[in-house]
Write a protein that holds these residues in place. Sequence first.
Motif, PDB file in Angstrom:
ATOM      1  N   ALA A   1      -9.483   1.796  -0.608  1.00  0.00           N
ATOM      2  CA  ALA A   1     -10.581   0.900  -0.219  1.00  0.00           C
ATOM      3  C   ALA A   1     -11.924   1.484  -0.646  1.00  0.00           C
TER       4      ALA A   1
ATOM      5  N   LEU B   1      -8.445  -4.199   5.490  1.00  0.00           N
ATOM      6  CA  LEU B   1      -9.462  -3.530   4.672  1.00  0.00           C
ATOM      7  C   LEU B   1      -9.124  -3.663   3.190  1.00  0.00           C
TER       8      LEU B   1
ATOM      9  N   LEU C   1       5.337  -4.943  13.033  1.00  0.00           N
ATOM     10  CA  LEU C   1       3.922  -4.926  12.651  1.00  0.00           C
ATOM     11  C   LEU C   1       3.696  -5.330  11.196  1.00  0.00           C
ATOM     12  N   ASN C   2       4.801  -5.698  10.532  1.00  0.00           N
ATOM     13  CA  ASN C   2       4.690  -6.130   9.137  1.00  0.00           C
ATOM     14  C   ASN C   2       4.092  -5.030   8.261  1.00  0.00           C
ATOM     15  N   ALA C   3       4.368  -3.782   8.633  1.00  0.00           N
ATOM     16  CA  ALA C   3       3.840  -2.651   7.857  1.00  0.00           C
ATOM     17  C   ALA C   3       4.638  -2.519   6.566  1.00  0.00           C
ATOM     18  N   PRO C   4       3.962  -2.323   5.445  1.00  0.00           N
ATOM     19  CA  PRO C   4       4.698  -2.169   4.195  1.00  0.00           C
ATOM     20  C   PRO C   4       5.508  -0.880   4.193  1.00  0.00           C
TER      21      PRO C   4
ATOM     22  N   GLY D   1      -4.309   4.029   1.596  1.00  0.00           N
ATOM     23  CA  GLY D   1      -4.971   2.730   1.667  1.00  0.00           C
ATOM     24  C   GLY D   1      -6.460   2.898   1.917  1.00  0.00           C
ATOM     25  N   GLY D   2      -6.809   3.805   2.817  1.00  0.00           N
ATOM     26  CA  GLY D   2      -8.221   4.078   3.092  1.00  0.00           C
ATOM     27  C   GLY D   2      -8.929   4.621   1.868  1.00  0.00           C
TER      28      GLY D   2
ATOM     29  N   VAL E   1      -0.938   5.004   4.756  1.00  0.00           N
ATOM     30  CA  VAL E   1      -2.117   4.448   5.445  1.00  0.00           C
ATOM     31  C   VAL E   1      -3.389   5.152   4.940  1.00  0.00           C
TER      32      VAL E   1
ATOM     33  N   GLY F   1      -2.073 -11.256   9.644  1.00  0.00           N
ATOM     34  CA  GLY F   1      -0.661 -10.851   9.684  1.00  0.00           C
ATOM     35  C   GLY F   1      -0.426  -9.404   9.312  1.00  0.00           C
ATOM     36  N   THR F   2      -1.501  -8.659   9.061  1.00  0.00           N
ATOM     37  CA  THR F   2      -1.306  -7.281   8.610  1.00  0.00           C
ATOM     38  C   THR F   2      -1.955  -6.289   9.560  1.00  0.00           C
ATOM     39  N   SER F   3      -1.402  -5.083   9.526  1.00  0.00           N
ATOM     40  CA  SER F   3      -1.963  -3.992  10.329  1.00  0.00           C
ATOM     41  C   SER F   3      -2.798  -3.093   9.425  1.00  0.00           C
ATOM     42  N   CYS F   4      -3.583  -2.234  10.042  1.00  0.00           N
ATOM     43  CA  CYS F   4      -4.414  -1.273   9.316  1.00  0.00           C
ATOM     44  C   CYS F   4      -3.551  -0.479   8.331  1.00  0.00           C
ATOM     45  N   PRO F   5      -3.931  -0.321   7.071  1.00  0.00           N
ATOM     46  CA  PRO F   5      -5.213  -0.696   6.471  1.00  0.00           C
ATOM     47  C   PRO F   5      -5.170  -2.043   5.750  1.00  0.00           C
TER      48      PRO F   5
END
Lengths: 139, 82
Positions: A30, B26, A75-78, A26-27, A23, B19-23
């Motif tokens: 970005a 973004l 949550l469809n988190a990768p 990802g920040g 996560v 459909g996606t969560s943070c991040p």
Amino acid sequence: MANKKMTLALFSGSVDKLTAAGVILGGAAAEDMDVEIFVLLQAAFAFKKENAMTNERVAEITDKQDEFLASLKRLNAPHWTEAFRNAKEMTNVKIHICGFAGKVWHGEKLDDFIDLADDICGIGEYMTAAEESDINLFI
Amino acid sequence: MTQEELSVLKADKTVDARGTSCPGPLLAAKKAIGEIDKGQIMEVLSADEGTRRDIPKWCNKKGFEYLGTLEESGYFKIFLKK
């Protein structure tokens, strides 16, 4: 203007902390930060080819492991490897495996680790990169 | 921009990241911003509360203009100009 730099000393080999690292990556992606990740002891276990996709250990709130893993799916988190890969595609991310850590888990060469890893290095490289970075994290 | 102005604003590009969560939202915005020209408008659809706060800060850092957010049923429409 030069990109900001982030170094990450990644010690943990557990999916909860690796997911958090993903996560944060990802920040950083970005914001076009240059990132150097140093894969230390337990993280080197998670980066081994045979472990990356099967390892489901969590480091904290261990009695809620099943709920945690189910929530990531809900949550469809990768998967953390995908989050790391996405970040590598979007910004300059280099992933270094600590040579000592690799040997702890019988990983002697780069090919023993998933293809996210760029090289095997010593701690001196981490010290230099950390000195030059704007953000330095230990996870 | 006011809510009334935003409600009639025509975006040049829509990024649906509901459909996606943070991040995820973004990162979807970052990918898509490369596909529009300077001066064009993009709207990001996100159900993630954190994204609502992140996009304005991201715009500020990257030199884009945050135009405002519309709260729809169960998600946000976040507008920005490249």
